[in-house]
Motif scaffolding. Structure first.
Motif, PDB file in Angstrom:
ATOM      1  N   GLU A  33       0.850  -1.199   0.000  1.00 27.68           N
ATOM      2  CA  GLU A  33       0.000   0.000   0.000  1.00 27.68           C
ATOM      3  C   GLU A  33       0.875   1.234   0.000  1.00 27.68           C
ATOM      4  OE1 GLU A  33      -3.436   0.662  -0.007  1.00 27.68           O
ATOM      5  OE2 GLU A  33      -3.456  -1.385  -0.784  1.00 27.68           O
ATOM      6  N   LYS A  34       1.972   1.114   0.855  1.00 27.95           N
ATOM      7  CA  LYS A  34       2.886   2.248   0.911  1.00 27.95           C
ATOM      8  C   LYS A  34       3.553   2.473  -0.427  1.00 27.95           C
ATOM      9  CE  LYS A  34       4.131   2.170   5.852  1.00 27.95           C
ATOM     10  NZ  LYS A  34       5.182   1.974   6.816  1.00 27.95           N
ATOM     11  N   ALA A  35       3.959   1.309  -1.049  1.00 24.72           N
ATOM     12  CA  ALA A  35       4.598   1.443  -2.361  1.00 24.72           C
ATOM     13  C   ALA A  35       3.622   2.061  -3.341  1.00 24.72           C
ATOM     14  CB  ALA A  35       5.087   0.071  -2.852  1.00 24.72           C
ATOM     15  N   ALA A  36       2.355   1.497  -3.248  1.00 22.28           N
ATOM     16  CA  ALA A  36       1.326   2.067  -4.139  1.00 22.28           C
ATOM     17  C   ALA A  36       1.105   3.530  -3.797  1.00 22.28           C
ATOM     18  CB  ALA A  36       0.024   1.274  -4.008  1.00 22.28           C
ATOM     19  N   ARG A  37       1.116   3.710  -2.465  1.00 14.90           N
ATOM     20  CA  ARG A  37       0.885   5.117  -2.027  1.00 14.90           C
ATOM     21  C   ARG A  37       2.043   5.985  -2.437  1.00 14.90           C
ATOM     22  NH1 ARG A  37      -2.797   8.824  -1.630  1.00 14.90           N
ATOM     23  NH2 ARG A  37      -2.376  10.354   0.044  1.00 14.90           N
ATOM     24  N   ALA A  38       3.240   5.344  -2.277  1.00 17.05           N
ATOM     25  CA  ALA A  38       4.437   6.102  -2.644  1.00 17.05           C
ATOM     26  C   ALA A  38       4.406   6.422  -4.124  1.00 17.05           C
ATOM     27  CB  ALA A  38       5.705   5.312  -2.296  1.00 17.05           C
ATOM     28  N   ALA A  39       3.980   5.403  -4.930  1.00 18.46           N
ATOM     29  CA  ALA A  39       3.883   5.644  -6.388  1.00 18.46           C
ATOM     30  C   ALA A  39       2.860   6.738  -6.659  1.00 18.46           C
ATOM     31  CB  ALA A  39       3.485   4.350  -7.108  1.00 18.46           C
ATOM     32  N   GLU A  40       1.736   6.611  -5.917  1.00 18.26           N
ATOM     33  CA  GLU A  40       0.704   7.648  -6.085  1.00 18.26           C
ATOM     34  C   GLU A  40       1.257   8.999  -5.642  1.00 18.26           C
ATOM     35  OE1 GLU A  40      -2.647   6.348  -3.868  1.00 18.26           O
ATOM     36  OE2 GLU A  40      -3.309   4.848  -5.370  1.00 18.26           O
ATOM     37  N   LEU A  41       2.061   8.870  -4.494  1.00 15.54           N
ATOM     38  CA  LEU A  41       2.617  10.108  -3.965  1.00 15.54           C
ATOM     39  C   LEU A  41       3.575  10.728  -4.965  1.00 15.54           C
ATOM     40  CD1 LEU A  41       2.553  11.929  -1.492  1.00 15.54           C
ATOM     41  CD2 LEU A  41       4.421  10.592  -0.514  1.00 15.54           C
ATOM     42  N   ILE A  42       4.352   9.840  -5.608  1.00 19.84           N
ATOM     43  CA  ILE A  42       5.267  10.353  -6.636  1.00 19.84           C
ATOM     44  C   ILE A  42       4.482  11.034  -7.743  1.00 19.84           C
ATOM     45  CG2 ILE A  42       6.897   9.654  -8.463  1.00 19.84           C
ATOM     46  CD1 ILE A  42       7.820   7.394  -6.487  1.00 19.84           C
ATOM     47  N   ILE A  43       3.425  10.266  -8.131  1.00 21.57           N
ATOM     48  CA  ILE A  43       2.571  10.847  -9.200  1.00 21.57           C
ATOM     49  C   ILE A  43       1.958  12.141  -8.708  1.00 21.57           C
ATOM     50  CG2 ILE A  43       0.455  10.503 -10.529  1.00 21.57           C
ATOM     51  CD1 ILE A  43       1.184   7.462 -10.529  1.00 21.57           C
ATOM     52  N   ALA A  44       1.503  12.043  -7.401  1.00 15.99           N
ATOM     53  CA  ALA A  44       0.878  13.237  -6.839  1.00 15.99           C
ATOM     54  C   ALA A  44       1.876  14.359  -6.762  1.00 15.99           C
ATOM     55  CB  ALA A  44       0.308  12.916  -5.453  1.00 15.99           C
ATOM     56  N   GLU A  46       4.536  14.631  -8.582  1.00 13.86           N
ATOM     57  CA  GLU A  46       4.770  15.109  -9.950  1.00 13.86           C
ATOM     58  C   GLU A  46       3.621  16.032 -10.408  1.00 13.86           C
ATOM     59  OE1 GLU A  46       5.239  11.612 -12.258  1.00 13.86           O
ATOM     60  OE2 GLU A  46       7.337  11.237 -11.635  1.00 13.86           O
ATOM     61  N   GLU A  47       2.409  15.526 -10.035  1.00 13.49           N
ATOM     62  CA  GLU A  47       1.238  16.336 -10.392  1.00 13.49           C
ATOM     63  C   GLU A  47       1.287  17.685  -9.677  1.00 13.49           C
ATOM     64  OE1 GLU A  47      -2.280  17.530 -12.165  1.00 13.49           O
ATOM     65  OE2 GLU A  47      -1.022  15.795 -12.613  1.00 13.49           O
ATOM     66  N   LEU A  48       1.728  17.520  -8.337  1.00 10.57           N
ATOM     67  CA  LEU A  48       1.827  18.734  -7.551  1.00 10.57           C
ATOM     68  C   LEU A  48       2.878  19.645  -8.135  1.00 10.57           C
ATOM     69  CD1 LEU A  48       0.918  20.327  -5.072  1.00 10.57           C
ATOM     70  CD2 LEU A  48       2.593  19.062  -3.701  1.00 10.57           C
ATOM     71  N   ALA A  49       4.003  18.991  -8.472  1.00  9.47           N
ATOM     72  CA  ALA A  49       5.085  19.797  -9.075  1.00  9.47           C
ATOM     73  C   ALA A  49       4.588  20.454 -10.354  1.00  9.47           C
ATOM     74  CB  ALA A  49       6.299  18.909  -9.365  1.00  9.47           C
ATOM     75  N   PHE A  50       3.837  19.687 -11.168  1.00 10.03           N
ATOM     76  CA  PHE A  50       3.277  20.244 -12.415  1.00 10.03           C
ATOM     77  C   PHE A  50       2.306  21.379 -12.095  1.00 10.03           C
ATOM     78  CE2 PHE A  50      -0.136  20.307 -15.545  1.00 10.03           C
ATOM     79  CZ  PHE A  50       0.598  20.615 -16.698  1.00 10.03           C
ATOM     80  N   GLN A  51       1.481  21.023 -11.060  1.00  5.69           N
ATOM     81  CA  GLN A  51       0.510  22.049 -10.668  1.00  5.69           C
ATOM     82  C   GLN A  51       1.222  23.286 -10.151  1.00  5.69           C
ATOM     83  OE1 GLN A  51      -2.178  20.184  -7.909  1.00  5.69           O
ATOM     84  NE2 GLN A  51      -3.285  19.029  -9.539  1.00  5.69           N
ATOM     85  N   ASN A  52       2.300  22.979  -9.341  1.00  2.00           N
ATOM     86  CA  ASN A  52       3.056  24.130  -8.837  1.00  2.00           C
ATOM     87  C   ASN A  52       3.643  24.946  -9.995  1.00  2.00           C
ATOM     88  OD1 ASN A  52       2.500  23.646  -6.129  1.00  2.00           O
ATOM     89  ND2 ASN A  52       4.285  22.329  -5.826  1.00  2.00           N
ATOM     90  N   LYS A  53       4.152  24.181 -11.001  1.00  2.00           N
ATOM     91  CA  LYS A  53       4.648  24.895 -12.195  1.00  2.00           C
ATOM     92  C   LYS A  53       3.519  25.687 -12.870  1.00  2.00           C
ATOM     93  CE  LYS A  53       8.391  21.702 -13.407  1.00  2.00           C
ATOM     94  NZ  LYS A  53       8.893  20.734 -14.406  1.00  2.00           N
ATOM     95  N   GLU A  54       2.344  25.004 -12.953  1.00  2.00           N
ATOM     96  CA  GLU A  54       1.187  25.673 -13.546  1.00  2.00           C
ATOM     97  C   GLU A  54       0.792  26.883 -12.726  1.00  2.00           C
ATOM     98  OE1 GLU A  54      -0.774  25.209 -16.404  1.00  2.00           O
ATOM     99  OE2 GLU A  54       1.036  24.078 -16.932  1.00  2.00           O
ATOM    100  N   LYS A  55       0.869  26.628 -11.333  1.00  2.00           N
ATOM    101  CA  LYS A  55       0.544  27.738 -10.450  1.00  2.00           C
ATOM    102  C   LYS A  55       1.536  28.864 -10.623  1.00  2.00           C
ATOM    103  CE  LYS A  55      -1.872  25.225  -6.722  1.00  2.00           C
ATOM    104  NZ  LYS A  55      -1.795  24.801  -5.316  1.00  2.00           N
TER     105      LYS A  55
END
Length: 477
Positions: A33-44, A46-55
């Motif tokens: 779950e953690k790995a999945a979460r970690a993967a999601e977290l990475i994606i998140a 990345e998404e956050l980083a993208f969003q931050n870039k977008e922001k």
């Protein structure tokens, strides 16, 4: 015991091992779950980083947008200020428009008035143009016509003479006519009668001529007729026809008398002005030959007109004539002198034919101007009678019959024996009859009162010796 403890501990260990397996499974799941979460977290992330870039990009865009908005706000503020100014300008313009609209209304009203005035002026202008056209026609007519008679005038005659002076119009006859006694008529009947005589004469001449003959009035009493292709015999026929017509007509009481002369241009070498001069000379030769008869006829006509005009004056003149005749007889004058004296007594007031009837018959006192007019009659009478050769002496007697013995008479201020003898007799007879006759301005005196007045004025107004003869012998007093 120890075994039981050990067994228990083994059980606990197994239980613990089982729990541990479960726990490990749980941990493995959790790790998954953690790995999945970690993967999601990475994606998140990345998404956050993208969003931050977008922001950041959006923030940058927002900064730009804010700047743009600030600029736009500034522009809006500037535009608002401009709009305020524009509104103020618009308000001013609206006021100006209202003012201009009011002015325009006034201007329109003024324009309407002006248009009415223009229409009125246009109508006046149309009328004026018609009037001008009429005047131009009248001016054109008058430039070639005599205003009084309607005949052609001198200007037209001269132009026609040039036009007709060609070989194809030969023989060309010039006929000149002169109205007799016009000056006398003007003097004694007035210019209105003279004008009437001229108009009547013009009608007769026109009637006696042919349609193509050129009839002109070139002077006061002078007429010229141009007769193209007309010989002397034909001219004589025309003259005879005119004179016959004239004998049948009158202007009032006045006979129409015309003297004619003519000359014919037969050859193209003849000078037309010489032809005119000869025609004029022939007319004056005839006039001179006929003048005594003409003047006599005119004087007779004036005497008759005078007698017809004022019966009171005619009766007065007849009484004065008889008194003059009686004086001639008692003075022992020759018969021809007595006849002449009686005639001049009859004609002594003939000049009054030219005096206005209102003045002659005025019941009250005459004004200074009216008295001056009355005093003209002796001179007028002189001019009438002096035109007839056989009446020239009588004309002198008439002229002087209002002179006084003391020199205060008229028209020349003669005195005593400077006054013709016959005039002194007429003065006494005239005064006596005037005093003893009913007049518009005075009652008649008795014969005795009139004689007293004559005696009172003997040596002042009248010849004193003739007054004595008049009283003692002519009247037998």
């Amino acid at each position: 015991m120890a075994n039981e403890e050990l067994a228990f501990q083994n059980k606990e260990k197994d239980k613990r091992a089982a729990e541990l397996v479960i726990a490990n499974k749980e941990l493995a799941f959790q790790n998954e779950e953690k790995a999945a979460r970690a993967a999601e977290l990475i994606i998140a992330n990345e998404e956050l980083a993208f969003q931050n870039k977008e922001k950041d990009k959006r923030a940058a865009e927002l900064v730009i947008a804010n700047k743009e908005l600030a600029f736009q706000n500034e522009e809006k503020a500037a535009r608002a200020a401009e709009l305020i100014i524009a509104n103020e300008e618009l308000a001013f313009q609206n006021k100006e428009k209202d003012k201009r609209a009011a002015e325009l209304i006034i201007a329109n009203e003024e324009l309407a008035v002006q248009n009415k005035e223009k229409d009125k002026r246009s109508e006046e202008l149309i009328f004026a143009n018609k009037e001008l056209a009429f005047q131009n026609e009248e001016i054109s007519y008058l430039s070639y016509h005599d205003q009084l008679t309607g005949l052609y005038n001198r200007r037209f005659y001269e132009e026609e003479l040039k036009r007709l002076d060609t070989p194809r119009n030969l023989p060309l006859t010039i006929l000149i006519g002169d109205l007799n006694s016009l000056k006398l008529i003007n003097d004694f009947f007035g210019h209105a009668m003279g004008d009437e005589l001229l108009k009547k004469t013009a009608e007769i001449i026109k009637q006696g001529c042919r349609a193509d003959d050129i009839v002109s009035r070139i002077g006061g009493d002078e007429f010229v007729i141009l007769l193209p292709k007309t010989n002397a015999f034909e001219a004589q026929v025309i003259i005879k026809r005119i004179l016959e017509l004239a004998s049948l007509e009158k202007a009032g009481l006045i006979d129409i008398s015309i003297s004619f002369g003519y000359e014919t241009k037969k050859h193209k070498e003849d000078k037309i002005q010489e032809v005119f001069k000869k025609a004029d000379k022939h007319m004056y030769t005839f006039k001179l030959f006929e003048s005594p008869k003409i003047r006599g006829n005119t004087v007779d006509m004036i005497i008759k007109a005078f007698q017809d005009k004022n019966k009171r004056l005619e009766q007065h003149s007849q009484r004065v004539s008889k008194l003059c005749e009686r004086m001639g007889q008692v003075l022992g004058m020759f018969d021809y002198q007595i006849e002449e004296l009686a005639t001049v007594g009859l004609l002594h007031d003939i000049g009054k034919i030219a005096i206005n009837e209102n003045i002659l018959n005025k019941p009250g006192k005459l004004t200074v101007d009216e008295w001056k007019e009355i005093k003209r009659h002796s001179e007028i009478g002189y001019r009438i009678l002096s035109t007839a050769n056989d009446m020239s002496k009588m004309a002198d007697y008439v002229l002087a019959h209002h002179e006084r013995w003391d020199g205060k008479g008229y028209p020349r201020g003669l005195k005593e024996n400077e006054i013709p003898f016959e005039s002194r007799i007429i003065a006494i007879a005239d005064a006596y009859d005037a005093m003893t006759s009913e007049r518009t301005y005075s009652i008649a005196l008795s014969a005795e009162a009139a004689l007293v007045e004559l005696q009172k004025n003997a040596g002042i107004q009248f010849d004193p010796e003739l007054v004595t003869v008049f009283i003692e012998k002519a009247l037998g007093k």
